[in-house]
Design an enzyme around this catalytic site. Structure first.
Site, PDB file in Angstrom:
ATOM      1  N   TYR A 167    -116.642 -95.900  15.663  1.00 13.85           N
ATOM      2  CA  TYR A 167    -115.185 -95.318  15.905  1.00 13.85           C
ATOM      3  C   TYR A 167    -114.442 -96.136  16.844  1.00 13.85           C
ATOM      4  CZ  TYR A 167    -111.284 -92.308  16.648  1.00 13.85           C
ATOM      5  OH  TYR A 167    -109.858 -91.863  16.666  1.00 13.85           O
ATOM      6  N   LYS A 171    -111.239 -98.630  16.667  1.00 14.73           N
ATOM      7  CA  LYS A 171    -110.020 -98.306  17.359  1.00 14.73           C
ATOM      8  C   LYS A 171    -109.647 -99.542  18.239  1.00 14.73           C
ATOM      9  CE  LYS A 171    -108.550 -94.520  15.391  1.00 14.73           C
ATOM     10  NZ  LYS A 171    -107.317 -94.515  14.691  1.00 14.73           N
TER      11      LYS A 171
END
Length: 262
Positions: A167, A171
């Site tokens: 994740y 990002k």
């Protein structure tokens, strides 16, 4: 959720059209409502129709105008159709907020499935790229250009945490993609920035088995501000970057994290 009429507030976006992806809940819904409160016509997008319709209902109950469009941002035809729908309905695309994203896994990287890895890449990186591309192609044809805000995360270039390597990688990619796109297209009148939220009052900020009281206690003990951010506070940062108040802000990544990375 209580509704508030949209009169009597500042109106930085009156007559403008704002597109918000991932607008069926959480930060996306908060951003959509904030744009409507400042006069924008709002196009809300997501993969499921029912929560989008609820966002539209909230906007309209408060006196605003909104359009719901179902779209999967990881598919190019969907992002292109989404932009067309916004222009067909309201005449222009002045602001876009690329908020749609997923967090899958929670396990150490070696235990992460390829499916969970790919799902995060598809939504969080490819989805932002495809949405950006479609939005920029429209905005650069408009005399007034446009403004785009991508939603990254404090867990990316700013910080990491165990169980979120994939994740965080996606990002971080959003932060870097934002800066590159900003340099590529500012000369065409398209101004691009990012907001990186930290823990915010959405379901994603809960740890397994945690209650609201548990989360509040954890925030008091670990965050310099002593609490997590409200969705309205993240929305305020987004609206600033999208507004003429930030006319000379290009390629920045604004962190809203209760001081976690200070």
């Amino acid at each position: 959720m209580a509704t508030t009429h949209l009169t009597g507030r500042t109106a930085r976006f009156t007559g403008r059209t704002a597109l918000v992806t991932g607008a069926g809940s959480g930060i996306g819904r908060g951003v959509a409502l904030a744009f409507a409160a400042e006069g924008a016509n709002v196009v809300v997008a997501g993969r499921r129709r029912e929560p989008l319709d609820e966002t539209v209902r909230l906007v309209e109950a408060a006196g605003g105008k909104a359009l719901a469009v179902t779209a999967d941002v990881s598919h190019a035809p969907d992002t292109e159709a989404l932009v067309r729908a916004a222009v067909d309905r309201f005449g222009s695309l002045d602001v876009a907020v690329n908020n749609a994203g997923v967090h899958r896994g929670g396990a150490p990287l070696a235990d992460l499935s390829e499916e969970d890895w790919q799902a995060q890449l598809d939504a969080n990186v490819t989805g932002v790229f495809l949405a950006l591309r479609a939005e920029i192609r429209q905005m650069r044809t408009q005399p007034s250009g446009g403004a785009i805000v991508n939603i990254a995360s404090v867990f990316g270039v700013h910080a990491r945490r165990p169980g979120a390597a994939a994740y965080s990688a996606t990002k971080a990619a959003v932060s870097v993609l934002t800066r590159g796109a900003a340099l590529d297209h500012i000369h065409e009148g398209v101004r691009i920035n990012a907001v990186s939220p930290g823990a915010t009052a959405t379901p994603m900020s809960f740890r397994p088995g945690e209650t609201e009281g548990d989360r509040a206690e954890r925030a008091r003990a670990t965050l310099p501000l002593g609490r997590i951010s409200e969705t309205a506070e993240v929305a305020a940062a987004v609206l600033y970057l999208a507004s003429d108040d930030a006319a000379s802000v290009v390629g920045t990544d604004l962190v809203v994290d209760s001081g976690a990375t200070a």
